[in-house]
Design a protein around this motif. Structure first.
Motif, PDB file in Angstrom:
ATOM      1  N   GLU A  65     110.841  43.126  66.345  1.00 27.74           N
ATOM      2  CA  GLU A  65     110.513  41.746  65.950  1.00 27.74           C
ATOM      3  C   GLU A  65     111.017  40.729  66.972  1.00 27.74           C
ATOM      4  O   GLU A  65     110.331  39.759  67.272  1.00 27.74           O
ATOM      5  CB  GLU A  65     111.111  41.434  64.570  1.00 27.74           C
ATOM      6  N   HIS A  76     107.853  38.912  68.240  1.00 22.01           N
ATOM      7  CA  HIS A  76     106.733  38.494  67.391  1.00 22.01           C
ATOM      8  C   HIS A  76     106.648  36.980  67.191  1.00 22.01           C
ATOM      9  O   HIS A  76     105.536  36.456  67.122  1.00 22.01           O
ATOM     10  CB  HIS A  76     106.769  39.251  66.068  1.00 22.01           C
ATOM     11  N   HIS A 177     101.459  44.575  65.622  1.00 21.35           N
ATOM     12  CA  HIS A 177     101.593  44.979  64.226  1.00 21.35           C
ATOM     13  C   HIS A 177     100.839  46.280  63.961  1.00 21.35           C
ATOM     14  O   HIS A 177     101.344  47.166  63.290  1.00 21.35           O
ATOM     15  CB  HIS A 177     101.095  43.876  63.295  1.00 21.35           C
TER      16      HIS A 177
HETATM   17 FE   LIG Z   1     106.138  41.199  62.994  1.00 24.58          FE
END
Ligand SMILES: [Fe+2]
Length: 239
Positions: A65, A76, A177
């Motif tokens: 992340e 992200h 993702h």
């Molecule tokens: Fe994510």
């Protein structure tokens, strides 16, 4: 998770929204949980007892992340901003002080911040890795009856590409993702099911936190829909 669906969602998957409606939605998503999601995971990791597999899974999720290191992309939150740039929205629009959040959005964000650092640890982990990261498709995905779009298909079929002119190159977040999320979903469920057995007080805590999250999330989504000027369809009708 079967109830993590909002009436305004279908509007986001088809054409017809204005630029300013899109910005209201995405700005809220970014500031409510996308920007700080890695930090929320870090909080929950900080509560976790010395269970090697659980700490490893959380650390791996956190690493992806914040850095995109597993999917070979980037963090992200940054990928989210690149997707926004693809839609023509400047990074400045996503600053905290660029506009007010709906009060229900602030409430849900405060809840996530507080509960991600509250015992029992398994409830904090469930809140983030099941409730926030998961979707209404959770049950079907675990049963193997729902297949998440992957690779080029996931990008080409994304509503932002199909209906709103976002160039596929700006959709690295979807690619990231699609490549790592399946593993994280499995890890999340394995952790919670192993450490919050049915009938145990941890299971009650997990259910209570996720039920509260669901109520706050619905209120948050209602608030954003109101700011977007979307009207709730009459019962039985579709938006
Ligand atoms: Fe994510």
């Amino acid at each position: 998770m079967d109830r993590k669906h909002h009436w305004a969602y279908p509007a986001l998957t088809r054409p017809g929204l204005s630029r300013s409606q899109l910005l209201v939605h995405f700005r809220h998503e970014y500031l409510v949980y996308v920007r700080d999601f890695p930090v929320l995971l870090a909080r929950a990791l900080g509560l976790t007892p010395p269970l090697y597999d659980v700490r490893r899974a959380l650390a791996e999720n956190l690493y992806e992340e914040q850095t995109g290191g597993l999917s070979n992309t980037a963090g992200h939150p940054l990928l989210f901003l690149r997707m926004m740039a693809g839609l023509g929205f400047a990074e400045a629009a996503f600053q905290e002080d660029a506009g007010a959040l709906h009060p229900n959005a602030t409430r849900y964000r405060e809840f996530l911040r507080s509960l991600s650092a509250s015992e029992p640890w398994v409830a904090a982990v469930a809140l983030l890795t099941i409730f926030v990261e998961g979707s209404v498709n959770e049950r079907a995905e675990l049963e193997g009856t729902y297949a998440r779009a992957a690779g080029r298909d996931a990008v080409a079929s994304h509503p932002l590409v199909k209906h709103y002119g976002c160039p596929p190159e700006a959709m690295q977040l979807t690619r990231a993702h699609a490549s790592v999320e399946g593993g994280h979903r499995r890890d999340a469920w394995a952790t919670v099911l192993a450490h919050a057995a049915e009938g145990a007080s941890e299971a009650d805590a997990v259910a209570a936190v996720c039920e509260e999250a669901l109520v706050l999330w619905h209120a948050y989504r209602d608030g954003v829909a109101a700011e977007m000027g979307l009207a709730r369809p009459a019962a039985g009708g579709s938006l």
